[in-house]
Design a protein around this motif. Structure first.
Motif, mmCIF file in Angstrom:
data_model
loop_
_atom_site.group_PDB
_atom_site.id
_atom_site.type_symbol
_atom_site.label_atom_id
_atom_site.label_comp_id
_atom_site.label_asym_id
_atom_site.label_seq_id
_atom_site.Cartn_x
_atom_site.Cartn_y
_atom_site.Cartn_z
ATOM 1 N N LEU A 28 0.411 8.887 -3.103
ATOM 2 C CA LEU A 28 0.819 8.584 -1.881
ATOM 3 C C LEU A 28 -0.374 8.857 -0.932
ATOM 4 C CD1 LEU A 28 4.472 9.316 -1.539
ATOM 5 C CD2 LEU A 28 3.529 7.372 -1.815
ATOM 6 N N VAL A 29 -0.783 10.037 -1.027
ATOM 7 C CA VAL A 29 -2.049 10.663 -0.194
ATOM 8 C C VAL A 29 -3.030 9.435 -0.234
ATOM 9 C CG1 VAL A 29 -3.649 12.436 0.182
ATOM 10 C CG2 VAL A 29 -1.399 12.982 -0.323
ATOM 11 N N VAL A 64 -5.003 20.797 -7.455
ATOM 12 C CA VAL A 64 -3.476 20.685 -7.728
ATOM 13 C C VAL A 64 -2.964 20.690 -9.309
ATOM 14 C CG1 VAL A 64 -1.762 18.919 -7.752
ATOM 15 C CG2 VAL A 64 -3.479 19.085 -5.984
ATOM 16 N N PHE A 99 2.797 11.952 -8.085
ATOM 17 C CA PHE A 99 3.110 11.037 -7.362
ATOM 18 C C PHE A 99 2.750 11.250 -5.799
ATOM 19 C CE2 PHE A 99 6.947 7.987 -6.931
ATOM 20 C CZ PHE A 99 6.530 7.167 -5.746
ATOM 21 N N GLY A 100 2.806 12.433 -5.324
ATOM 22 C CA GLY A 100 2.248 12.840 -4.084
ATOM 23 C C GLY A 100 0.675 12.539 -3.981
ATOM 24 N N ILE A 101 -0.079 12.728 -4.947
ATOM 25 C CA ILE A 101 -1.584 12.655 -4.973
ATOM 26 C C ILE A 101 -1.672 10.888 -4.675
ATOM 27 C CG2 ILE A 101 -3.591 12.572 -6.200
ATOM 28 C CD1 ILE A 101 -2.507 15.084 -7.621
ATOM 29 N N GLN A 128 -2.233 5.830 0.988
ATOM 30 C CA GLN A 128 -2.331 5.844 2.497
ATOM 31 C C GLN A 128 -3.838 6.210 3.174
ATOM 32 O OE1 GLN A 128 0.183 4.849 4.023
ATOM 33 N NE2 GLN A 128 1.598 4.920 2.577
ATOM 34 N N ALA A 129 -4.502 7.135 2.445
ATOM 35 C CA ALA A 129 -5.910 7.535 3.137
ATOM 36 C C ALA A 129 -6.888 6.222 2.926
ATOM 37 C CB ALA A 129 -6.379 8.610 2.169
ATOM 38 N N ILE A 145 4.277 16.772 0.101
ATOM 39 C CA ILE A 145 4.833 16.574 -1.195
ATOM 40 C C ILE A 145 3.950 17.508 -2.073
ATOM 41 C CG2 ILE A 145 5.438 15.160 -3.088
ATOM 42 C CD1 ILE A 145 5.816 12.943 -1.254
ATOM 43 N N VAL A 146 2.628 17.494 -2.160
ATOM 44 C CA VAL A 146 1.871 17.937 -2.972
ATOM 45 C C VAL A 146 1.866 19.551 -2.697
ATOM 46 C CG1 VAL A 146 -0.408 18.290 -4.004
ATOM 47 C CG2 VAL A 146 0.145 16.118 -3.374
ATOM 48 N N TRP A 175 -2.064 8.760 10.523
ATOM 49 C CA TRP A 175 -2.334 9.506 9.427
ATOM 50 C C TRP A 175 -0.965 10.302 9.085
ATOM 51 C CZ3 TRP A 175 -6.655 9.826 6.494
ATOM 52 C CH2 TRP A 175 -8.001 9.180 6.958
ATOM 53 N N VAL A 199 5.533 20.836 -3.787
ATOM 54 C CA VAL A 199 5.671 20.755 -5.256
ATOM 55 C C VAL A 199 4.697 22.195 -5.887
ATOM 56 C CG1 VAL A 199 5.009 19.482 -7.356
ATOM 57 C CG2 VAL A 199 6.123 18.465 -5.499
ATOM 58 N N VAL A 200 3.464 22.366 -5.532
ATOM 59 C CA VAL A 200 2.572 23.456 -6.108
ATOM 60 C C VAL A 200 3.113 24.622 -5.629
ATOM 61 C CG1 VAL A 200 0.338 23.816 -6.194
ATOM 62 C CG2 VAL A 200 0.711 21.660 -6.202
ATOM 63 N N PHE A 203 13.612 8.753 -10.244
ATOM 64 C CA PHE A 203 12.734 8.081 -9.171
ATOM 65 C C PHE A 203 13.214 6.726 -8.946
ATOM 66 C CE2 PHE A 203 8.829 10.887 -9.245
ATOM 67 C CZ PHE A 203 9.185 11.890 -9.973
ATOM 68 N N LEU A 249 0.058 1.274 -7.790
ATOM 69 C CA LEU A 249 1.322 1.801 -8.680
ATOM 70 C C LEU A 249 1.571 0.542 -9.700
ATOM 71 C CD1 LEU A 249 3.110 3.903 -8.547
ATOM 72 C CD2 LEU A 249 4.849 2.589 -7.174
ATOM 73 N N VAL A 251 -0.360 10.088 5.267
ATOM 74 C CA VAL A 251 -1.275 10.809 4.548
ATOM 75 C C VAL A 251 -0.673 12.272 4.409
ATOM 76 C CG1 VAL A 251 -3.376 11.672 4.126
ATOM 77 C CG2 VAL A 251 -3.116 9.338 5.029
ATOM 78 N N LEU A 276 6.119 14.665 -9.749
ATOM 79 C CA LEU A 276 6.076 14.453 -8.303
ATOM 80 C C LEU A 276 4.775 14.910 -7.727
ATOM 81 C CD1 LEU A 276 8.097 13.684 -6.047
ATOM 82 C CD2 LEU A 276 8.732 16.165 -6.257
ATOM 83 N N ALA A 277 4.081 15.710 -8.249
ATOM 84 C CA ALA A 277 2.849 15.983 -7.807
ATOM 85 C C ALA A 277 1.955 14.944 -7.663
ATOM 86 C CB ALA A 277 2.224 17.517 -8.592
ATOM 87 N N GLN A 315 -6.031 3.745 5.368
ATOM 88 C CA GLN A 315 -6.834 4.154 6.910
ATOM 89 C C GLN A 315 -8.282 4.056 6.915
ATOM 90 O OE1 GLN A 315 -3.722 4.484 8.599
ATOM 91 N NE2 GLN A 315 -5.036 5.799 9.721
ATOM 92 N N ILE A 316 -8.621 4.281 5.612
ATOM 93 C CA ILE A 316 -10.244 4.229 5.551
ATOM 94 C C ILE A 316 -10.760 2.889 5.401
ATOM 95 C CG2 ILE A 316 -12.458 5.180 4.429
ATOM 96 C CD1 ILE A 316 -10.332 7.689 3.918
ATOM 97 N N LEU A 325 2.196 1.585 -13.463
ATOM 98 C CA LEU A 325 3.398 1.325 -14.434
ATOM 99 C C LEU A 325 2.923 0.395 -15.676
ATOM 100 C CD1 LEU A 325 5.784 0.854 -11.478
ATOM 101 C CD2 LEU A 325 6.208 2.331 -13.475
ATOM 102 N N GLY A 359 2.347 12.711 2.317
ATOM 103 C CA GLY A 359 1.857 12.742 0.736
ATOM 104 C C GLY A 359 1.349 14.434 0.582
#
Lengths: 346, 248, 314
Positions: free
Chosen positions: C128-129, C107, C124-126, C132-133, A314-315, A305, A318-319, A58, C243, A308, C121-122, C136-137, C247, A311
């Motif tokens: 990031l979502v 998930v 990690f994706g969560i 970023q969300a 990615i999920v 967005w 992966v899933v 990573f 993050l 978002v 990775l999954a 925005q919010i 870590l 991201g």
């Protein structure tokens, strides 16, 4: 068995022809095309370990970022300027630091070569230690290293500190994006031919053996430590070149947002091989193309967005699609022929 | 049979407070087929692990062709020509049988530059020959992971031979093998010994196989070497019978 | 370089009492790290998943607490802020636990038996979502709850400890004791431990392991929610700070080993002190980097120790 089939050579040549023609048909999308070449490079480079050897790093963003800084610095040095002086002029009179066209091109190429060599050495040093850990530990250990590098780069004032560093401006007469694109394409071609060859040698076999069963490989006397380290060093060299090209294309380095940006390029380089199909030669390339299309689509239509959405992408990948496009194609072809051949590298 | 290929002297290995091997001494003569038996948990596989560098031994010395092994790592030991197979099969699942074989070519010096070549025609021939030898020729393009347990055992045996070992440690080579094929396998083990000159040191539960195959048998119980001798003597040794039936 | 030497000189000869302040502050934030790391170790041990989104869960809990306390300050301006801070903790815990359950259903449940790369990775994706969300919010502005607590001075103003840190540590310890007791002594806790030891045997014993996984993940969400509500008044909230917490937790867990509560506490307190020292000696801009680099360093140290036993970290 390991012989590359004619189909694959035809595909490679067709890809090359399209790639050479692309700038003439899409002159308005040159920066996207440069990004695409960068993405193909880092996807192939990541897959050397992640896909072919089962070591999911990573933190390959480490090499990407170091390469970027090194290319930018080489251009400043070869232009005859002091790095610290150049970076402290940021925001003021950066335009006064000019170079001639030949120096610009030469320094770019030499910078890329230097980045490759230096990162090869860094890959050897870091790899010889970190590759002693496996699985989760290797993955998160490299993650820590990659993000730490960004933080430390931001503390170095001679590199512009936390606010980053500009690439030297291309002089008149240099079509920067075209130059970067064809340099990138050339490196992609070299890397692809190299990997095709590598996976037909016993070195490539051993990489796959490490992925499948490292304990067995050791029990059979294979020099797993050295193979892992050298494979990572080679991947590091190409990741560094990719970083140099990417930074030059963006014309600006931010330590954590561009160079060592884990949430963007750092994770995209894992996603692309996964989208296309890990552990294959064409998978990362197809994945990079697909990813670039998705990304441009998101950036154009999902203002604000888009990250978002990436991201979520990615999920979802992966899933639901962990075997990627090549995995899907293989499943279909093996259903047709009643055989499966995931062990073949190409 | 006079020369000794492996000399084990006073080897002890404990995990936590429990001795898995305790003060074991035995010799493996060059060119012989030697058996190692004992009840479950008697330390047989641990002894193989001690010999091949899977864990550091606590006491004693292990000499292979006169060279001390105890500070060497697994791969270094394998490169000397001392190869082991596993009780649970270890093959390269995602690759076909031929490639499993090609990877197993010996790597004596450990110099990775020698890896930068495609496998030679000789290697391919040898791989095909050995697959034929163990009876897997028809499966050669199947993924190793898709083979049955018994077939994986055979593949592992072929891979070990591909590595041209001088001493081969086999951990239950007949486990999972179809009983009708066991006689054939005994034959092949003997041929490997005679034709390729490989010294065999074999863990085996199947006593019939052991009686047929081994020239000398060592018996472990509770981590200790309790008896050594000809198969016939071992079969009637009261200590051995006690160890198996008494559940010490 | 010069200021580093000056700082070391400060610590060793000029003003050695600073040491006390650094250690005290480090120990206090370490209590929060221990809480977050315990949640990570729980999920890791029971489900064999490293939750890279751990830090994002913490930050989310912080935002819930932040908006709740702000809203209450407007509804009832004359009540003391600390009251609402304390009340916000179970609310943040419940909110993040619910969010965790949704994430689990969408998930995590689907990747439980996949390899580690997929789960890394999954999550990690969560992460990031979520980051970023939240960006925005809640916008990228740094948020902090002002607890209106004084800074306590000891030893004639040589050692200063902010009251918010003291409060954070106290609340963190109370929460941690409650959670550890829950896992130790409740029926639910027994089911968790049985599943962690041997999922197959647990299923045979009639334990619905999938439900245990869901509850474990939700419990971890609650832990993160509580930790987040503490972070919101001890530190600052920023969507991208997650993050760092992930870590940190990872470093603590690999230092301590999974399932070793005492180890997690010691490692967390140690990390808190280490961070304070590195921030003081090298400068605050180095603090995050020094946290990140501790991950590969601890891994290497453990790998070296294990190599002597011919074992690998895997």
């Amino acid at each position: 068995m390991a012989k590359t089939s004619p189909m694959q050579w035809i595909a490679a040549l067709a890809f090359l022809a399209v790639a050479i023609a692309a700038p003439f048909f899409m002159p308005n999308n040159m920066s996207q095309l440069v990004d695409l070449m960068v993405f193909i490079l880092i996807a192939l480079s990541w897959d050397m370990l992640g896909g072919q050897m089962g070591y999911n790093s990573f933190g390959n963003i480490l090499f990407f970022g170091i390469g970027m800084y090194l290319v930018a610095s080489t251009q400043v040095w070869m232009g005859g300027y002091e790095l610290a002086e150049y970076n402290s002029a940021k925001g003021g009179n950066l335009e006064s630091f000019t170079v001639t066209a030949p120096i610009f091109v030469q320094s770019l190429i030499i910078g890329l070569l230097a980045a490759a060599i230096l990162n090869f050495v860094i890959g050897l040093i870091v790899g010889s230690q970190l590759l002693q850990t496996r699985g989760h530990y290797f993955a998160v250990g490299t993650l820590g290293l990659g993000v730490a590098a960004g933080e430390f780069a931001g503390t170095m004032d001679f590199l512009g500190g936390g606010s980053g560093m500009n690439f030297i401006q291309p002089p008149d007469g240099v079509n920067l994006t075209q130059l970067l694109y064809f340099l990138g394409l050339g490196v992609v071609a070299i890397f692809f031919v190299f990997l095709t060859w590598l996976h037909r040698t016993r070195f490539g076999f051993v990489m796959n053996a490490i992925r499948d069963n490292e304990d067995k490989a050791e029990a059979m006397g294979l020099p797993t430590g050295r193979v892992k380290t050298f494979a990572w060093a080679i991947a590091a060299a190409f990741a560094a070149i990719a970083g140099g090209l990417y930074g030059a294309g963006k014309n600006f380095i931010d330590p954590t947002e561009v160079a060592f940006s884990l949430p963007t390029v750092g994770v995209w380089m894992l996603l692309m091989p996964l989208m296309g199909g890990k552990g294959t030669l064409w998978g990362p390339i197809l994945g990079a193309v697909m990813f670039q299309l998705f990304k441009e689509f998101f950036w154009t239509y999902l203002f604000g967005w888009q990250r978002v959405a990436l991201g979520l992408l990615i999920v979802i990948i992966v899933v639901f699609f962990p075997n990627g496009l090549m995995g899907g194609l293989k499943a279909i072809s093996s259903r047709l022929s009643g055989k499966s051949g995931k062990g073949e590298a190409a | 049979m006079s020369e000794t290929i492996l000399e084990i002297r006073g080897v002890s290995k404990h995990f936590g407070g429990i001795y898995a091997n305790q003060d074991i001494s035995l010799d493996i003569p060059k060119g012989a087929i030697i058996g190692l038996i004992g009840p479950n948990g008697s330390g047989k596989s641990t002894l193989f692990g001690s010999i091949t560098g899977y864990h550091p031994i606590d006491e004693g010395s292990i000499k292979y062709e006169g060279q001390e092994l105890k500070r060497l790592r697994t791969a270094e030991i394998a490169r000397l020509g001392l190869i082991r197979t596993f009780q649970q099969t270890h093959v390269y699942d995602e690759m076909d049988c031929v490639r499993n074989m090609l990877i197993s070519r010996p790597m004596r010096g450990g110099d990775i530059r020698t890896l930068l070549h495609e496998p030679s025609a000789e290697d391919r021939d040898r791989a095909e020959d050995l697959l034929e030898f163990v009876g897997l020729a028809s499966k050669r393009h199947l993924l190793a992971g898709s083979l049955s347990f018994g077939q994986q055992k055979l593949l592992e045996f072929a891979m070990a031979l591909m590595n041209e070992p001088d001493l081969l440690l086999l951990d239950e080579p007949t486990a999972g093998i179809n009983p009708t094929l066991i006689n054939g396998l005994i034959d092949r083990l003997r041929q490997a010994n005679e034709r390729f000159g490989v010294t065999l040191f074999v863990i085996e539960h199947n006593m019939r196989v052991m009686m047929n195959l081994a020239q000398e048998i060592h018996v472990l119980a509770g981590g200790k070497l309790i008896a050594s001798g000809k198969p016939k003597d071992i079969q009637n040794d009261p200590r051995v019978i006690e160890a198996y039936l008494g559940g010490s | 370089m010069d200021n580093i030497l000056t700082n070391i000189e400060l610590l060793t000869t000029l003003a050695p009492t600073i040491n006390l302040e650094l250690i005290a502050n480090g120990l206090l934030v370490g209590a929060i790290f221990a809480l977050i790391a315990y949640g990570m170790a729980l999920v890791w041990g029971v489900m064999d998943i490293i939750n890279v989104a751990q830090g994002a869960f913490v930050i989310l809990g912080g935002y819930v607490s932040f908006y709740f306390v702000n809203a209450m300050a407007q509804v009832a301006p004359n009540t003391p802020g600390i009251l609402w801070i304390v009340v916000s903790m179970p609310i943040a815990a419940a909110a993040v636990a619910l969010f965790s359950l949704i994430v689990f259903k969408l998930v995590i449940e689907r990747i439980l038996d996949r390899d580690l790369f997929i789960s890394l990775l999954a999550t990690f994706g969560i992460e990031l979502v979520m980051q970023q969300a939240m960006n925005q919010i809640f916008t990228a502005e740094e948020r902090v709850i002002d607890a209106h607590l004084p800074t306590f001075a000891f030893l004639d103003y040589m050692v200063n400890i902010p009251g918010s840190r003291l409060l954070g540590a106290v609340l963190g310890i109370v929460a941690a004791v409650g959670i550890v007791a829950l896992v130790r002594y409740s029926r639910f806790g027994r089911a968790i431990r049985a599943t962690a030891q041997n999922p197959r045997a647990a299923r045979i014993m009639g334990i619905d392991t999938n439900r245990v996984y869901a509850m474990t993940f939700a419990l971890n969400g609650a832990i993160c929610g509580i930790a987040g509500s503490i972070v919101a008044f001890v530190y600052v909230l920023h969507p991208f700070q997650g993050l760092v917490y992930t870590l940190r937790s990872f470093a603590i867990v690999i230092l301590a080993g999974i399932g070793n509560i005492a180890g997690v506490i010691f490692a967390a307190l140690g990390l808190g002190v280490y961070e304070n020292y590195s921030g003081f000696v090298l400068g605050p801009e180095f603090q995050d980097g020094m946290v990140f680099i501790i991950v590969p360093i601890t891994l290497l140290v453990r790998a070296w120790i294990m190599r002597r036993k011919r074992q690998y970290l895997k």
